[in-house]
Design a protein around this motif. Structure first.
Motif, PDB file in Angstrom:
ATOM      1  N   THR A  20      55.313 -80.876  40.169  1.00 25.40           N
ATOM      2  CA  THR A  20      54.761 -81.502  41.371  1.00 25.40           C
ATOM      3  C   THR A  20      53.914 -80.511  42.158  1.00 25.40           C
ATOM      4  OG1 THR A  20      56.635 -83.013  41.516  1.00 25.40           O
ATOM      5  CG2 THR A  20      55.363 -82.659  43.538  1.00 25.40           C
ATOM      6  N   GLU A  21      54.419 -79.307  42.362  1.00 23.09           N
ATOM      7  CA  GLU A  21      53.674 -78.314  43.135  1.00 23.09           C
ATOM      8  C   GLU A  21      52.422 -77.838  42.406  1.00 23.09           C
ATOM      9  OE1 GLU A  21      56.079 -75.241  44.816  1.00 23.09           O
ATOM     10  OE2 GLU A  21      57.556 -76.682  45.527  1.00 23.09           O
ATOM     11  N   LEU A  22      52.501 -77.667  41.089  1.00 23.42           N
ATOM     12  CA  LEU A  22      51.312 -77.270  40.337  1.00 23.42           C
ATOM     13  C   LEU A  22      50.250 -78.364  40.382  1.00 23.42           C
ATOM     14  CD1 LEU A  22      52.883 -75.494  37.236  1.00 23.42           C
ATOM     15  CD2 LEU A  22      51.595 -74.436  39.111  1.00 23.42           C
ATOM     16  N   THR A  23      50.677 -79.614  40.306  1.00 23.58           N
ATOM     17  CA  THR A  23      49.735 -80.733  40.395  1.00 23.58           C
ATOM     18  C   THR A  23      49.081 -80.754  41.774  1.00 23.58           C
ATOM     19  OG1 THR A  23      51.045 -82.009  38.810  1.00 23.58           O
ATOM     20  CG2 THR A  23      49.470 -83.232  40.157  1.00 23.58           C
ATOM     21  N   GLN A  24      49.863 -80.554  42.815  1.00 20.71           N
ATOM     22  CA  GLN A  24      49.308 -80.525  44.171  1.00 20.71           C
ATOM     23  C   GLN A  24      48.301 -79.385  44.331  1.00 20.71           C
ATOM     24  OE1 GLN A  24      52.978 -80.314  46.363  1.00 20.71           O
ATOM     25  NE2 GLN A  24      53.000 -82.510  46.769  1.00 20.71           N
ATOM     26  N   LEU A  27      45.095 -80.327  42.567  1.00 19.26           N
ATOM     27  CA  LEU A  27      44.333 -81.322  43.312  1.00 19.26           C
ATOM     28  C   LEU A  27      43.626 -80.714  44.525  1.00 19.26           C
ATOM     29  CD1 LEU A  27      46.824 -84.321  43.175  1.00 19.26           C
ATOM     30  CD2 LEU A  27      44.740 -84.000  41.834  1.00 19.26           C
ATOM     31  N   GLU A  28      44.209 -79.685  45.108  1.00 18.02           N
ATOM     32  CA  GLU A  28      43.576 -79.002  46.242  1.00 18.02           C
ATOM     33  C   GLU A  28      42.347 -78.209  45.801  1.00 18.02           C
ATOM     34  OE1 GLU A  28      46.537 -76.576  48.106  1.00 18.02           O
ATOM     35  OE2 GLU A  28      47.762 -78.305  48.664  1.00 18.02           O
ATOM     36  N   LYS A  36      44.911 -91.930  36.624  1.00 17.13           N
ATOM     37  CA  LYS A  36      45.283 -91.603  35.245  1.00 17.13           C
ATOM     38  C   LYS A  36      45.148 -90.104  35.001  1.00 17.13           C
ATOM     39  CE  LYS A  36      44.272 -92.775  30.422  1.00 17.13           C
ATOM     40  NZ  LYS A  36      44.652 -91.465  29.980  1.00 17.13           N
ATOM     41  N   GLU A  37      44.122 -89.497  35.548  1.00 12.57           N
ATOM     42  CA  GLU A  37      43.943 -88.054  35.386  1.00 12.57           C
ATOM     43  C   GLU A  37      45.048 -87.283  36.115  1.00 12.57           C
ATOM     44  OE1 GLU A  37      40.610 -84.535  35.957  1.00 12.57           O
ATOM     45  OE2 GLU A  37      40.054 -86.606  36.401  1.00 12.57           O
ATOM     46  N   ILE A  38      45.456 -87.775  37.275  1.00 14.85           N
ATOM     47  CA  ILE A  38      46.550 -87.134  38.009  1.00 14.85           C
ATOM     48  C   ILE A  38      47.841 -87.219  37.196  1.00 14.85           C
ATOM     49  CG2 ILE A  38      47.994 -87.222  40.092  1.00 14.85           C
ATOM     50  CD1 ILE A  38      45.498 -88.284  41.564  1.00 14.85           C
TER      51      ILE A  38
END
Length: 75
Positions: A20-24, A27-28, A36-38
């Motif tokens: 979750t944190e790496l995805t956030q 995205l930043e 779908k990419e997320i």
């Protein structure tokens, strides 16, 4: 009264938290086309976190660039 010290419990992070944190963070820093990419990014980061969780310290060194790895292993 006896002097008692309380040891703090270290924060335990699981693969879901890390993904979750790496995805956030991703995205930043980068633009994303759609949901779908997320979802794909999250799945990749989760797989990475789950895989690395089962590696030893020595095995994790292989993921570092040689320049950094050589500084760590000289100690």
């Amino acid at each position: 009264m006896a002097d008692k010290t309380i040891k703090p419990t270290p924060i335990q992070r699981n693969s879901l938290d890390v993904a979750t944190e790496l995805t956030q963070l991703h995205l930043e820093q980068f633009s994303v086309a759609d949901e779908k990419e997320i979802a794909d990014l999250y799945a990749r980061y989760y797989t990475l976190a789950a895989t690395l969780k089962n590696k030893s310290y020595v095995e994790l060194l292989d993921f570092l660039p040689e320049e950094i790895r050589s500084k760590i292993t000289r100690r």
